[in-house]
Design a protein around this motif. Structure first.
Motif, PDB file in Angstrom:
ATOM      1  N   ARG B   2       0.475  15.338   0.893  1.00 60.26           N
ATOM      2  CA  ARG B   2      -0.473  14.562   1.668  1.00 60.26           C
ATOM      3  C   ARG B   2      -1.582  13.954   0.816  1.00 60.26           C
ATOM      4  N   ASP B   4      -1.124  12.288  -1.720  1.00 62.87           N
ATOM      5  CA  ASP B   4      -0.544  11.138  -2.405  1.00 62.87           C
ATOM      6  C   ASP B   4      -1.337   9.857  -2.203  1.00 62.87           C
ATOM      7  N   TRP B   5      -2.054   9.781  -1.105  1.00 58.71           N
ATOM      8  CA  TRP B   5      -2.770   8.538  -0.812  1.00 58.71           C
ATOM      9  C   TRP B   5      -3.770   8.182  -1.898  1.00 58.71           C
ATOM     10  N   LEU B   8      -2.256   5.657  -3.781  1.00 60.68           N
ATOM     11  CA  LEU B   8      -1.584   4.572  -3.083  1.00 60.68           C
ATOM     12  C   LEU B   8      -2.440   3.873  -2.049  1.00 60.68           C
ATOM     13  N   ALA B  49       7.056   3.931  -3.685  1.00 64.58           N
ATOM     14  CA  ALA B  49       6.411   5.036  -2.968  1.00 64.58           C
ATOM     15  C   ALA B  49       5.795   4.538  -1.664  1.00 64.58           C
ATOM     16  N   ALA B  50       5.140   3.382  -1.730  1.00 62.91           N
ATOM     17  CA  ALA B  50       4.535   2.813  -0.529  1.00 62.91           C
ATOM     18  C   ALA B  50       5.626   2.457   0.485  1.00 62.91           C
ATOM     19  N   GLY B  53       6.780   5.580   2.173  1.00 63.85           N
ATOM     20  CA  GLY B  53       5.786   5.997   3.151  1.00 63.85           C
ATOM     21  C   GLY B  53       5.875   5.154   4.407  1.00 63.85           C
ATOM     22  N   ASN B 289      -1.688   3.893   6.092  1.00 64.25           N
ATOM     23  CA  ASN B 289      -1.513   5.081   5.262  1.00 64.25           C
ATOM     24  C   ASN B 289      -0.095   5.031   4.713  1.00 64.25           C
ATOM     25  N   TYR B 291       1.871   6.604   2.736  1.00 65.07           N
ATOM     26  CA  TYR B 291       2.391   7.772   2.014  1.00 65.07           C
ATOM     27  C   TYR B 291       3.041   8.700   3.037  1.00 65.07           C
ATOM     28  N   ASP B 292       3.554   9.809   2.549  1.00 67.54           N
ATOM     29  CA  ASP B 292       4.277  10.730   3.430  1.00 67.54           C
ATOM     30  C   ASP B 292       3.280  11.492   4.311  1.00 67.54           C
ATOM     31  N   TYR B 293       2.823  10.821   5.342  1.00 64.55           N
ATOM     32  CA  TYR B 293       1.712  11.334   6.138  1.00 64.55           C
ATOM     33  C   TYR B 293       2.052  12.658   6.823  1.00 64.55           C
TER      34      TYR B 293
END
Lengths: 89, 299
Positions: B2, B4-5, B8, B49-50, B53, B289, B291-293
């Motif tokens: 989480r 990761d943002w 990104l 990555a984005a 997500g 958001n 990323y892998d929220y």
């Protein structure tokens, strides 16, 4: 471990009680170690809670623009000294 | 992951931001908007990555497997708001068709002289509110912002409007919330975004789009400690030059009892998550958001 002065212990108790630091004993807080970030690991919201508790208990307000702030929050010892100087009750 | 943002997508794309800013200022919005297509396409291909997500999010919110068109639309929506952010910052609001819902709430709050927390999210554009409030209406607004994370964005955009840059309260210093306390006492509306967890944040778990996810409790805890109201805001981008800004009262006051504090914070934060979900349903491509929220990939 260095022993706390009686006032430092009083401030340490206030800190532990205010911030619900359940796994920390007041007398075990190292007086010279940082309270924020590394060290005790407090954050900004803890600082606010602590400031509110200090204002209630000792009758003065910590200001955000105080140049001394970094020093005041640097350790339990510095915080205790600051309170002793500023307290109105 | 989480956190990761923090990488990104703002951080890695200094050149893209510079490019968008240059185009916005020198080429005009029509040129800028035309160029958003190749820029979006580039990111769709390069920012893996984005894109991942985005795919995870869209799958959840659309309830089906997203196609390339959906992914493109999502990234394009983000890029469009970044471009518009520049016009908001230089005060060119006349270009936009901004609809405000329940704006009276804010005017009443300012008239009362009492500060409040303005709680937003990474759904849509908060810059629309900031520009409108601080530049056009001269409302007393301050914004809590992570300077370290947004360094690139901050540097590039602050140069456009130094006065607005003054309204930022940097997050992550011991004195941050003392500054917030003083601002609230002076009657400022203090803006914060409540949907991203940073390292070391106090959290609660909420139901959000069908799964449990961690939210920071900071904003509710702050409101509770300060005894001030919480007003929600959502600046949704509706395509073209249209923005809808919604205000909504979440709490007149958040009462926290020492023994039930965590439980009460969870209730209020869940209400925030519910409203966030409501507005997200109105504008699904506004979710920024990337990323892998929901922490799906590490599970």
């Amino acid at each position: 471990m260095e022993a706390l002065s009686s006032f430092e212990l009083e401030v340490a108790r206030l800190l532990v009680e205010t911030l619900h630091l359940e796994d920390i004993k007041p007398e075990e807080i190292p007086p010279e170690e940082p309270l924020f970030g590394e060290g005790l690991g407090l954050d900004s919201i803890d600082a606010l809670e602590l400031a509110l508790a200090i204002s209630k208990t000792y009758g003065f307000q910590l200001r955000s623009d105080d140049k001394e702030n970094r020093r005041v929050f640097a350790s339990l010892r510095a915080l205790s000294q600051h309170i002793e100087q500023q307290r109105t009750h | 992951m989480r956190q990761d943002w923090a990488r990104l997508p703002e951080r890695g794309n200094r050149w893209a931001l510079r490019l968008i800013r240059w185009i916005a200022l020198h080429g005009g919005r029509a040129t800028g908007r035309a160029l958003l297509y190749p820029i979006t396409l580039y990111f769709l291909l390069a920012a893996t990555a984005a894109r991942r997500g985005s795919r995870l999010y869209l799958r959840r919110s659309l309830g089906r497997e997203p196609g390339w068109r959906d992914l493109f639309r999502h990234l394009h929506c983000f890029a469009a708001t970044i471009l518009d952010r520049i016009y908001f910052l230089i005060g060119q609001l006349g270009r936009f068709d901004v609809k405000i819902f329940d704006g009276q709430l804010i005017l009443d709050q300012v008239a009362s002289g009492q500060g409040c927390i303005l709680l937003g999210s990474h759904l849509g554009s908060f810059e629309a509110l900031r520009a409108l409030g601080a530049t056009v209406r001269h409302l007393p607004i301050k914004i809590l912002m992570k300077i370290e994370h947004n360094q690139t964005v901050t540097e590039l955009l602050d140069a456009l409007n130094p006065a607005l840059a003054q309204t930022i309260i940097p997050i992550g210093r011991p004195e941050t919330l003392l500054q917030v306390q003083e601002s609230l006492e002076q009657g400022f509306l203090v803006g914060a975004l409540g949907d991203r967890v940073a390292q070391g944040d106090k959290i609660v778990h909420c139901q959000f789009l069908g799964q449990t996810v961690a939210f920071p409790v900071g904003p509710m805890l702050l409101a509770g400690l300060m005894g001030c109201p919480v007003i929600l805001f959502f600046g949704l981008y509706r395509g073209g030059n249209r923005y809808d800004i919604h205000f909504e009262r979440l709490a007149e006051r958040i009462v926290l009892e020492p023994r039930r504090r965590q439980e009460q914070l969870a209730v209020w934060t869940q209400r925030y998550a519910d409203r966030l979900e409501h507005y997200l349903r109105l504008a699904p491509y506004n979710w920024f958001n990337f990323y892998d929220y929901w922490d799906e990939e590490s599970a």
